[in-house]
Design a protein around this motif. Structure first.
Motif, PDB file in Angstrom:
ATOM      1  N   GLN A  20       0.800  -1.220   0.000  1.00  0.00           N
ATOM      2  CA  GLN A  20       0.000   0.000   0.000  1.00  0.00           C
ATOM      3  C   GLN A  20       0.839   1.280   0.000  1.00  0.00           C
ATOM      4  O   GLN A  20       0.300   2.379   0.089  1.00  0.00           O
ATOM      5  N   ARG A  45       0.512   2.054  -6.581  1.00  0.00           N
ATOM      6  CA  ARG A  45       0.420   1.166  -5.425  1.00  0.00           C
ATOM      7  C   ARG A  45      -1.020   0.751  -5.143  1.00  0.00           C
ATOM      8  O   ARG A  45      -1.325  -0.434  -5.009  1.00  0.00           O
ATOM      9  N   VAL A  46      -1.898   1.729  -5.011  1.00  0.00           N
ATOM     10  CA  VAL A  46      -3.251   1.448  -4.500  1.00  0.00           C
ATOM     11  C   VAL A  46      -4.275   1.218  -5.608  1.00  0.00           C
ATOM     12  O   VAL A  46      -5.380   0.745  -5.344  1.00  0.00           O
ATOM     13  N   ALA A 222      -2.147  -4.617  -4.983  1.00  0.00           N
ATOM     14  CA  ALA A 222      -2.374  -3.513  -4.050  1.00  0.00           C
ATOM     15  C   ALA A 222      -2.466  -3.999  -2.609  1.00  0.00           C
ATOM     16  O   ALA A 222      -2.100  -3.278  -1.675  1.00  0.00           O
ATOM     17  N   ASN A 223      -2.957  -5.218  -2.413  1.00  0.00           N
ATOM     18  CA  ASN A 223      -3.068  -5.782  -1.070  1.00  0.00           C
ATOM     19  C   ASN A 223      -1.777  -6.460  -0.609  1.00  0.00           C
ATOM     20  O   ASN A 223      -1.529  -6.591   0.589  1.00  0.00           O
ATOM     21  N   TYR A 234     -12.122  -5.291  -3.443  1.00  0.00           N
ATOM     22  CA  TYR A 234     -11.284  -4.131  -3.750  1.00  0.00           C
ATOM     23  C   TYR A 234     -11.883  -3.297  -4.882  1.00  0.00           C
ATOM     24  O   TYR A 234     -11.886  -2.067  -4.828  1.00  0.00           O
ATOM     25  N   SER A 290      -7.855   2.672   1.396  1.00  0.00           N
ATOM     26  CA  SER A 290      -7.872   1.298   0.885  1.00  0.00           C
ATOM     27  C   SER A 290      -7.230   0.306   1.845  1.00  0.00           C
ATOM     28  O   SER A 290      -7.530  -0.889   1.789  1.00  0.00           O
ATOM     29  N   LEU A 291      -6.365   0.773   2.745  1.00  0.00           N
ATOM     30  CA  LEU A 291      -5.787  -0.140   3.729  1.00  0.00           C
ATOM     31  C   LEU A 291      -6.832  -0.656   4.710  1.00  0.00           C
ATOM     32  O   LEU A 291      -6.687  -1.742   5.257  1.00  0.00           O
TER      33      LEU A 291
END
Length: 406
Positions: A20, A45-46, A222-223, A234, A290-291
């Motif tokens: 992330q 990244r996300v 991303a995860n 997601y 998103s985290l």
């Protein structure tokens, strides 16, 4: 560092945080310039950033950049929208996506996922919807209220005029686009041709199976590591329709089944995931980061039970209205209910709670520094801590010793 087939939860946390972007340099610290290139690094990244209208502290889409980059120009998303580098669409709810994702999302546009009222106006008043489309072509960009015939306003918080429903239908099927007015948050609609670069529009749309595979791969990347639920949630994909593509990605070696200590479910590691030796993050996280989207994953990774309490009656709230988790190192160590009290130029901490097993003085000092940084970024002159929560006394003392970074 090589990734073993059996992971401790501490290793799983570090993989997730690295995926992330929390091991990347926080460019905006110490007065360094943040520009659109750095935003693209975050998006790499996300993959997407969720939009939300709540503005009690700061618009939610601004926080993932602050959490990962530090202070930055607050009009970056607007500038990138005007430069046609990002677009808005329904992905993980309303989201900002890189413009290269347009061919990837066209299958979703063709499927017509949208509110029932928008679909209904398209079915019952197709000539009106077409007239709205033509008006966007002739007069756009425009908001629903700027239509020549928006229709009467409906009563109720979630009710919309026929004009708004028509625009949302056209937006949902990809005939028009939308971006946010930075001052009102209203969606501003325009034609696809004026909003998406010609070279992107010339690319072939991915088929639904190929798009689902690509989105699952992106979610896994991303995860870092994820269960089936994490992978489908997601981008808000249908689980049964997507499950065969997870199996295909496993067969191709893109996803690697691993075991995580204490997780009863099958977990998949992305082939590009990395396991850093340590994570030295310090970040406040919006409830829509998103985290923290997948709450069960958050609890299993961090022993952090988190619920957004915006829609809970005030007397029933446990931690507050707009509560942000505080990440320090590789742990969630506290949570704070924040409000930007703009008339008195104050970032107000309406409650502060520390997580069990953390050292109060260390948490308070680090959180005070992050709050001072955030207040300066928001153009606020001070941080004030109200006496609610077990961390409040220590945090108030730490805040008093920490000047706002303006």
């Amino acid at each position: 560092m090589p990734v073993p087939e059996t992971l401790s939860r501490a290793q799983a946390r570090r993989i997730a945080l690295a995926a992330q972007g929390f091991t990347d340099p926080r460019t905006g610290l110490h007065g360094r310039r943040v520009d659109r290139r750095h935003v693209h690094r975050v998006l790499d990244r996300v993959d997407l950033v969720q939009i939300d209208s709540v503005n009690v502290c700061v618009r939610s889409q601004e926080m993932p950049l602050f959490s990962r980059l530090g202070p930055h120009p607050r009009d970056l998303w607007h500038r990138m929208g005007e430069a046609h580098e990002v677009f808005e669409f329904w992905a993980h709810e309303a989201s900002l996506l890189p413009v290269d994702h347009w061919p990837l999302m066209q299958w979703a546009m063709a499927s017509g996922r949208m509110w029932g009222g928008s679909r209904n106006v398209a079915e019952t008043r197709p000539d009106y919807v077409e007239a709205v489309f033509e008006e966007v072509q002739d007069r756009g960009p425009l908001t629903a209220g700027q239509l020549s015939d928006p229709g009467p306003k409906q009563k109720g918080m979630w009710e919309r005029s026929d004009g708004k429903k028509a625009l949302e239908y056209l937006f949902g099927i990809g005939r028009i686009t939308g971006r946010r007015d930075p001052s009102t948050f209203a969606r501003v609609y325009d034609t696809v041709e004026r909003s998406i670069p010609a070279d992107v529009l010339a690319r072939p749309a991915l088929s639904e199976p190929d798009a689902r595979r690509e989105l699952i791969d992106r979610a896994a990347r991303a995860n870092g590591l994820a269960t089936e639920r994490c992978l489908t949630d997601y981008h808000r994909l249908n689980g049964p329709k997507t499950r065969p593509h997870i199996a295909e990605l496993v067969e191709e070696g893109r996803l690697i089944p691993v075991t995580v200590e204490g997780w009863p479910r099958t977990t998949y590691l992305h082939v590009d995931a990395t396991l850093p030796r340590w994570v030295r993050a310090r970040a406040l996280l919006t409830p829509f980061d998103s985290l923290v989207w997948e709450r069960r994953r958050l609890e299993e990774l961090f022993d952090f039970h988190y619920r957004i309490e915006i829609y809970v009656r005030p007397e029933d709230r446990v931690h507050g209205y707009y509560v942000m988790p505080f990440l320090l190192g590789d742990r969630m160590v506290a949570r704070v209910d924040l409000k930007s009290d703009r008339p008195v130029s104050t970032l107000r901490v309406q409650s502060a709670h520390r997580e069990p097993g953390t050292i109060e003085a260390d948490v308070a000092e680090a959180l005070a520094a992050e709050l001072a940084l955030m207040a300066g970024w928001l153009g606020l002159e001070q941080v004030a801590v109200e006496p609610r929560g077990d961390l409040a006394p220590a945090l108030r003392a730490a805040v008093a010793a920490t000047p706002v970074d303006g």
